[in-house]
Design a protein around this motif. Structure first.
Motif, PDB file in Angstrom:
ATOM      1  N   ALA A  86      27.576  -4.593 114.366  1.00 23.75           N
ATOM      2  CA  ALA A  86      27.455  -5.748 115.369  1.00 23.75           C
ATOM      3  C   ALA A  86      26.012  -5.885 115.931  1.00 23.75           C
ATOM      4  O   ALA A  86      25.379  -6.762 116.099  1.00 23.75           O
ATOM      5  N   LYS A  87      25.758  -4.504 116.561  1.00 20.97           N
ATOM      6  CA  LYS A  87      24.627  -4.427 117.490  1.00 20.97           C
ATOM      7  C   LYS A  87      23.313  -4.562 116.635  1.00 20.97           C
ATOM      8  O   LYS A  87      22.392  -5.039 117.162  1.00 20.97           O
ATOM      9  N   LYS A  88      23.439  -4.155 115.231  1.00 25.48           N
ATOM     10  CA  LYS A  88      22.329  -4.095 114.376  1.00 25.48           C
ATOM     11  C   LYS A  88      21.900  -5.726 114.116  1.00 25.48           C
ATOM     12  O   LYS A  88      20.907  -5.883 113.870  1.00 25.48           O
ATOM     13  N   LYS A  89      22.760  -6.438 114.308  1.00 22.59           N
ATOM     14  CA  LYS A  89      22.927  -7.870 113.668  1.00 22.59           C
ATOM     15  C   LYS A  89      22.190  -8.591 114.612  1.00 22.59           C
ATOM     16  O   LYS A  89      21.622  -9.734 114.667  1.00 22.59           O
ATOM     17  N   LYS A 111      26.314   4.747 124.837  1.00 24.86           N
ATOM     18  CA  LYS A 111      25.098   5.073 125.864  1.00 24.86           C
ATOM     19  C   LYS A 111      23.763   4.683 125.039  1.00 24.86           C
ATOM     20  O   LYS A 111      22.925   4.247 125.774  1.00 24.86           O
ATOM     21  N   LYS A 112      23.746   5.140 123.884  1.00 30.28           N
ATOM     22  CA  LYS A 112      22.453   5.034 122.953  1.00 30.28           C
ATOM     23  C   LYS A 112      22.239   3.367 122.741  1.00 30.28           C
ATOM     24  O   LYS A 112      21.047   3.002 122.883  1.00 30.28           O
ATOM     25  N   SER A 113      23.337   2.865 122.898  1.00 29.36           N
ATOM     26  CA  SER A 113      22.991   1.164 122.338  1.00 29.36           C
ATOM     27  C   SER A 113      24.015   0.493 123.009  1.00 29.36           C
ATOM     28  O   SER A 113      25.163   0.238 122.583  1.00 29.36           O
ATOM     29  N   PRO A 114      23.907   0.267 124.570  1.00 29.92           N
ATOM     30  CA  PRO A 114      25.032  -0.086 125.412  1.00 29.92           C
ATOM     31  C   PRO A 114      25.658  -1.430 125.163  1.00 29.92           C
ATOM     32  O   PRO A 114      24.451  -2.413 124.810  1.00 29.92           O
ATOM     33  N   PRO A 115      26.796  -1.774 125.254  1.00 28.81           N
ATOM     34  CA  PRO A 115      27.231  -3.312 125.226  1.00 28.81           C
ATOM     35  C   PRO A 115      26.725  -4.023 126.397  1.00 28.81           C
ATOM     36  O   PRO A 115      26.511  -3.574 127.479  1.00 28.81           O
ATOM     37  N   PHE A 116      27.016  -5.179 126.288  1.00 27.07           N
ATOM     38  CA  PHE A 116      26.846  -6.404 127.669  1.00 27.07           C
ATOM     39  C   PHE A 116      27.510  -5.696 128.539  1.00 27.07           C
ATOM     40  O   PHE A 116      27.036  -5.671 129.927  1.00 27.07           O
TER      41      PHE A 116
END
Ligand code: SF4
Ligand code: SF4
Length: 351
Positions: A86-89, A111-116
């Motif tokens: 989902a993040k990649k999209k 932590k590497k790619s945090p959610p909103f």
């Protein structure tokens, strides 16, 4: 807001609430999805591949904000695969959780790619009460560990509390706990029957008087309340086209409380499923003899057709609890029926 407006002008949805699973490590006494937190239902839930396929469709429909909810989405062994996809999209991702299934590995990746934001439900800050509500031994320690890990990783966090007659006395303590940790805190005072119609959670409601003492005000009138004709059941913005819900089986459905009619995303496009739910919502009208239709206080009432459907099995009927709450909120005695409309009703009944 600008993004929402852009979506509206293009007639594209902005948001999606995706129930990745009804599974959860807890069995909270008040939970409205716990009836499906049973092995018999797990096998029907979507596979990783199916979820990715649906995420593609959601992305193509124009959605920017996606909320993964449940149950507890973190309980899925494939959660990180789904999240990364989902993040990649390019989605902005929020996650609703009990915290029970959060692991160090999950936090490392988030932590590497945090959610909103992560919105975590915390119903007590004392072990005994927490576990009396969650009905799972050892769950308090896990919730506290989850909060600590999220805070340490500097991932945006909000704490939510479902206020019931079990934890009402502890509300201030939960608030202080969140304040000390500089975490946003949001209480929720309303309880609903479970999705299978079991009304057990309603017995845990705090009284309307207690709600008023907590400072609850009259509902804010939203534009849709004025825009819609008097006989439209749905006064909320659920049919605005701004967003939609997907269940753990891949269906779009009208609202969180109303699961039928549902439209499988393996059969329908998102636009067509949304069109069909909007048709259902916009064409759901009050019956002529509905008390809520002619109630003069309906603009001040937290009643809605979804709540009525869950509690009474019909969308247009009053719920005594909300009548009582409205009476307290407006300081009025009983329901006030507009004279003119009452006259029309009497006339209709003799015709
Ligand atoms: S639960 Fe009630 S307020 Fe929420 S979307 Fe359904 S009808 Fe609207
Ligand atoms: S106060 Fe009672 S009758 Fe009036 S809108 Fe609310 S639930 Fe319906």
């Amino acid at each position: 807001m600008q993004t929402h407006k852009k979506g509206w002008s293009l007639k594209r949805p902005n948001t999606c609430q995706f129930e990745l699973t009804f599974r959860c490590g807890l069995h909270c006494k008040h939970c409205y999805t716990d009836c499906y937190n049973r092995p018999a239902y797990f096998a029907k839930e979507l596979t990783t591949k199916q979820i990715k396929l649906i995420l593609d469709k959601i992305y193509d429909s124009g959605v920017i904000w996606i909320c993964f909810t449940g149950g507890d989405p973190f309980i899925r062994k494939d959660f990180l695969k789904i999240y990364k996809y989902a993040k990649k999209k390019g989605f902005l991702v929020s996650i609703f959780t009990s915290g029970y299934s959060i692991t160090e590995e999950i936090i490392r990746d988030l932590k590497k790619s945090p959610p909103f934001v992560i919105e975590l439900t915390l119903n007590s800050v004392t072990k005994d009460l927490y576990e009396r509500i969650s009905q799972v031994r050892g769950s308090f320690r896990k919730a506290m560990q989850a909060i600590e890990m999220i805070v340490d990783a500097k991932i945006p966090l909000k704490i939510k509390t479902q206020v019931t007659n079990d934890n009402l006395k502890e509300l201030n303590a939960i608030k202080s706990f969140a304040k000390d940790k500089k975490i946003n805190f949001v209480p929720d005072y309303y309880l609903y029957p479970r999705l299978d119609g079991d009304s057990a959670p309603c017995a845990l409601r705090i009284t309307p008087k207690e709600i008023i003492k907590l400072g609850v005000k009259l509902p804010l009138d939203c534009l849709t309340r004025f825009r819609k004709k008097n006989n439209h059941l749905f006064r909320c913005a659920v049919d605005s086209g701004d967003g939609f819900n997907v269940d753990p089986y891949g269906n779009i459905f009208p609202c969180l409380a109303i699961r039928e009619p549902k439209f499988s995303l393996f059969k329908y496009s998102i636009a067509s499923a949304m069109g069909k739910t909007a048709f259902f919502l916009r064409n759901s009208l009050f019956k002529d003899n509905s008390k809520c239709k002619i109630c003069k206080d309906k603009q001040s009432c937290y009643w809605c057709p979804g709540k009525a459907y869950l509690e009474k099995g019909q969308m247009g009927v009053p719920i005594e609890y909300y009548c009582e709450l409205t009476k307290e909120l407006t300081g009025l005695v009983g329901e006030r029926i507009n004279d003119r409309e009452e006259g029309q009703l009497l006339l209709a009944s003799v015709m």
